[in-house]
Design a protein around this motif. Structure first.
Motif, PDB file in Angstrom:
ATOM      1  N   GLY A  13       0.760  -1.110  -0.231  1.00  0.00           N
ATOM      2  CA  GLY A  13       0.007   0.132   0.023  1.00  0.00           C
ATOM      3  C   GLY A  13       0.865   1.319   0.022  1.00  0.00           C
ATOM      4  O   GLY A  13       0.462   2.277  -0.798  1.00  0.00           O
ATOM      5  N   ALA A  14       1.906   1.268   0.916  1.00  0.00           N
ATOM      6  CA  ALA A  14       2.793   2.351   0.684  1.00  0.00           C
ATOM      7  C   ALA A  14       3.397   2.514  -0.508  1.00  0.00           C
ATOM      8  O   ALA A  14       3.720   3.674  -1.137  1.00  0.00           O
ATOM      9  CB  ALA A  14       3.738   2.250   2.055  1.00  0.00           C
ATOM     10  N   ILE A  15       3.982   1.655  -0.873  1.00  0.00           N
ATOM     11  CA  ILE A  15       4.670   1.631  -2.232  1.00  0.00           C
ATOM     12  C   ILE A  15       3.838   2.317  -3.409  1.00  0.00           C
ATOM     13  O   ILE A  15       4.050   2.951  -4.270  1.00  0.00           O
ATOM     14  CB  ILE A  15       5.342   0.350  -2.710  1.00  0.00           C
ATOM     15  N   GLY A  16       2.521   1.694  -3.449  1.00  0.00           N
ATOM     16  CA  GLY A  16       1.486   1.972  -4.268  1.00  0.00           C
ATOM     17  C   GLY A  16       1.219   3.477  -4.182  1.00  0.00           C
ATOM     18  O   GLY A  16       1.208   4.240  -5.287  1.00  0.00           O
ATOM     19  N   VAL A  17       0.959   4.175  -3.051  1.00  0.00           N
ATOM     20  CA  VAL A  17       0.775   5.442  -2.727  1.00  0.00           C
ATOM     21  C   VAL A  17       1.963   6.206  -3.330  1.00  0.00           C
ATOM     22  O   VAL A  17       1.748   7.274  -3.879  1.00  0.00           O
ATOM     23  CB  VAL A  17       0.637   5.867  -1.358  1.00  0.00           C
ATOM     24  N   VAL A  18       3.109   6.022  -2.611  1.00  0.00           N
ATOM     25  CA  VAL A  18       4.572   6.787  -2.949  1.00  0.00           C
ATOM     26  C   VAL A  18       4.621   6.579  -4.345  1.00  0.00           C
ATOM     27  O   VAL A  18       4.930   7.876  -5.256  1.00  0.00           O
ATOM     28  CB  VAL A  18       5.665   6.242  -2.238  1.00  0.00           C
ATOM     29  N   LEU A  19       4.825   5.512  -5.050  1.00  0.00           N
ATOM     30  CA  LEU A  19       5.041   5.428  -6.574  1.00  0.00           C
ATOM     31  C   LEU A  19       4.097   5.984  -7.345  1.00  0.00           C
ATOM     32  O   LEU A  19       4.384   6.856  -8.378  1.00  0.00           O
ATOM     33  CB  LEU A  19       5.179   4.024  -7.146  1.00  0.00           C
ATOM     34  N   GLY A  20       2.808   5.957  -7.074  1.00  0.00           N
ATOM     35  CA  GLY A  20       1.680   6.552  -7.769  1.00  0.00           C
ATOM     36  C   GLY A  20       1.889   8.099  -7.823  1.00  0.00           C
ATOM     37  O   GLY A  20       1.791   8.778  -8.899  1.00  0.00           O
TER      38      GLY A  20
ATOM     39  N   TRP B  12       4.687   9.861  -7.086  1.00  0.00           N
ATOM     40  CA  TRP B  12       5.969  10.147  -7.702  1.00  0.00           C
ATOM     41  C   TRP B  12       5.934  10.032  -9.341  1.00  0.00           C
ATOM     42  O   TRP B  12       6.038  11.013  -9.903  1.00  0.00           O
ATOM     43  CB  TRP B  12       7.074   9.445  -7.322  1.00  0.00           C
ATOM     44  N   ILE B  13       5.521   8.901  -9.557  1.00  0.00           N
ATOM     45  CA  ILE B  13       5.591   8.678 -11.199  1.00  0.00           C
ATOM     46  C   ILE B  13       4.417   9.523 -11.732  1.00  0.00           C
ATOM     47  O   ILE B  13       4.536  10.185 -12.841  1.00  0.00           O
ATOM     48  CB  ILE B  13       5.035   7.179 -11.341  1.00  0.00           C
TER      49      ILE B  13
ATOM     50  N   GLU C 214       2.709  19.374   0.289  1.00  0.00           N
ATOM     51  CA  GLU C 214       2.531  19.261  -1.024  1.00  0.00           C
ATOM     52  C   GLU C 214       2.131  17.893  -1.412  1.00  0.00           C
ATOM     53  O   GLU C 214       2.611  16.956  -0.652  1.00  0.00           O
ATOM     54  CB  GLU C 214       3.789  19.748  -1.724  1.00  0.00           C
ATOM     55  N   LEU C 215       1.579  17.626  -2.844  1.00  0.00           N
ATOM     56  CA  LEU C 215       1.353  16.444  -2.874  1.00  0.00           C
ATOM     57  C   LEU C 215       2.532  15.162  -2.850  1.00  0.00           C
ATOM     58  O   LEU C 215       2.215  14.160  -2.282  1.00  0.00           O
ATOM     59  CB  LEU C 215       0.908  15.935  -4.543  1.00  0.00           C
ATOM     60  N   GLY C 216       3.774  15.675  -3.334  1.00  0.00           N
ATOM     61  CA  GLY C 216       4.768  14.772  -3.207  1.00  0.00           C
ATOM     62  C   GLY C 216       4.921  14.337  -1.683  1.00  0.00           C
ATOM     63  O   GLY C 216       5.239  13.076  -1.346  1.00  0.00           O
ATOM     64  N   THR C 217       5.244  15.417  -1.198  1.00  0.00           N
ATOM     65  CA  THR C 217       5.308  15.196   0.445  1.00  0.00           C
ATOM     66  C   THR C 217       4.269  14.368   1.111  1.00  0.00           C
ATOM     67  O   THR C 217       4.540  13.394   1.900  1.00  0.00           O
ATOM     68  CB  THR C 217       5.616  16.619   1.137  1.00  0.00           C
ATOM     69  N   ALA C 218       3.078  14.633   0.768  1.00  0.00           N
ATOM     70  CA  ALA C 218       2.006  14.154   1.324  1.00  0.00           C
ATOM     71  C   ALA C 218       1.964  12.611   1.049  1.00  0.00           C
ATOM     72  O   ALA C 218       1.554  11.775   1.718  1.00  0.00           O
ATOM     73  CB  ALA C 218       0.531  14.602   0.882  1.00  0.00           C
TER      74      ALA C 218
END
Length: 404
Positions: free
Chosen positions: A147-154, A156-157, A244-248
């Motif tokens: 879940g964390a990888i999905g949120v972060v990768l989503g 960032w990408i 900001e979105l990336g930080t969030a």
């Protein structure tokens, strides 16, 4: 390669990796939610429907896949599910409208229903009963990690290359894992009876099992809160806390994976330890952890405290191996796939199918903070349900047939 040479560790690792990808593909939409809102000009209620789309098909197909798994080879059913959800995630990159994206996300749910209906049962057959909560806790680390990888990768990408690439890139690895699962030469459990043709009467028997009924209802309470929070938490951090979105997305991912890496194994260990001394130990573990999570979440919302949010998530994620183990504790091994699927059906129908839309609607009318404040009520409801399940639970533990 013969089945006798397959180590239980290898099976656990394969299904753990599949579960990580499962939640990556499920939660990638959370990381790109603000981008989808802008691209398709959506309300928060519509964004909540993207989570509901997945859960509707997931819920409707879980029982058929579970019944099929009890009568065929569960690992092949799981492999089919992984392939279907991976293709559907890749296809989400081609969405040209909100309606088309809704359909693609709904197809992801079909694939995950096939996988989730079988994976926990396979591992419960591979490992002995006294290790069940711990093993399923490790397996369900896929939830916070993926879940964390999905949120972060989503996030960032999506921010770098566009939300379409986020769906495409996270969907590909599942196809490789689906092939590996298909090739596993696993037999049926050694003591599993030959199951007759599926009948709805089978579900009626499960519903008369009061320990199962209250356990599944408690699972639904967890799902109601967890499903909505995970979907909206990056948006909450961006909108309500000013990141900001990336930080969030990074913050949401770090909180989820940190709480999961600690909470899931600790919850499994506590439950197994308690279970050795009291056959209601797993149920009691869930009673306490859900109540603690609810109180801490209210505190986090009141004070906007990341520490309290983390502690709430920590106790919430105690359930990831324990609740699944409890379902197996209170049912017979011959119907485990069907029982697990039926529990998933109740969990999603009453839990994370309505909750994202409800949270989105309340957010549109008031704020995300107000909407999130409703979630602890569902956690307290879950705590009461698990206590009721413990009142009906047998004092004798189930006998667990093993595959290897």
């Amino acid at each position: 390669m013969s089945a006798a040479k397959i180590s239980s560790t290898r099976i656990l690792l394969l299904f753990l990796f599949m579960n990580i990808i499962n939640y990556v593909d499920r939660q990638v939409v959370s990381g790109v939610l603000p981008l989808l809102k802008d691209h398709f000009t959506l309300t928060d209620t519509a964004l909540g429907l993207l989570g509901t789309a997945f859960m509707i098909t997931y819920t409707l197909t879980a029982i058929p896949f579970g019944a099929w798994s009890d009568r065929w080879k569960p690992h092949k059913v799981a492999a089919i599910g992984v392939a279907v959800w991976s293709l559907a995630t890749v296809s989400s990159a081609l969405a040209w409208s909100f309606a088309s994206l809704f359909i693609f996300r709904a197809l992801v749910g079909i694939g995950e229903a096939a996988y989730v209906s079988t994976a926990s049962t396979i591992l419960s057959n591979v490992y002995p009963e006294n290790k069940r909560s711990g093993i399923l806790g490790l397996f369900n680390l896929g939830m916070p990690i993926g879940g964390a990888i999905g949120v972060v990768l989503g996030g960032w990408i999506g921010a770098k290359f566009g939300w379409q690439w986020a769906f495409f890139l996270v969907g590909v690895p599942g196809l490789i894992l689906a092939y590996l699962a298909w090739k596993l030469p696993l037999p049926k459990p050694v003591n599993a009876p030959t199951r007759p043709k599926f009948s709805l009467r089978e579900l009626g028997v499960l519903m008369k099992n009061r320990a199962f009924f209250w356990s599944a209802l408690g699972y639904a309470g967890i799902s109601f809160a967890f499903g909505a929070i995970v979907l909206f938490v990056p948006t909450f951090f961006q909108r309500e806390l000013g990141y900001e979105l990336g930080t969030a997305t990074m913050l949401a991912g770090a909180l989820q994976v940190g709480a999961g890496l600690l909470g899931a194994p600790i919850g499994g260990y506590v439950a197994d330890f308690w279970q050795k001394r009291d056959k209601r130990g797993r149920a009691y573990t869930l009673v306490l952890s859900m109540a603690a999570s609810a109180i801490l979440l209210w505190g986090g919302l009141l004070f906007h405290s990341l520490t309290l949010f983390f502690l709430s998530a920590f106790f919430m994620l105690w359930h990831v191996g324990v609740a699944a183990s409890l379902i197996f504790d209170v049912t017979e091994p011959g119907v485990w796939n069907t029982a697990n699927a039926f529990a998933m059906f109740m969990m999603h129908l009453l839990g994370d199918i309505p909750s994202p839309v409800i949270v989105g609607y309340i957010s549109d009318k008031a704020s995300l903070t107000t909407a999130f404040a409703v979630m602890p009520i569902a956690m307290l409801f879950a705590s009461v349900c698990f206590w009721r399940a413990s009142r009906h639970q047998s004092k004798e533990s189930s006998k667990t047939p093993r595959l290897v």
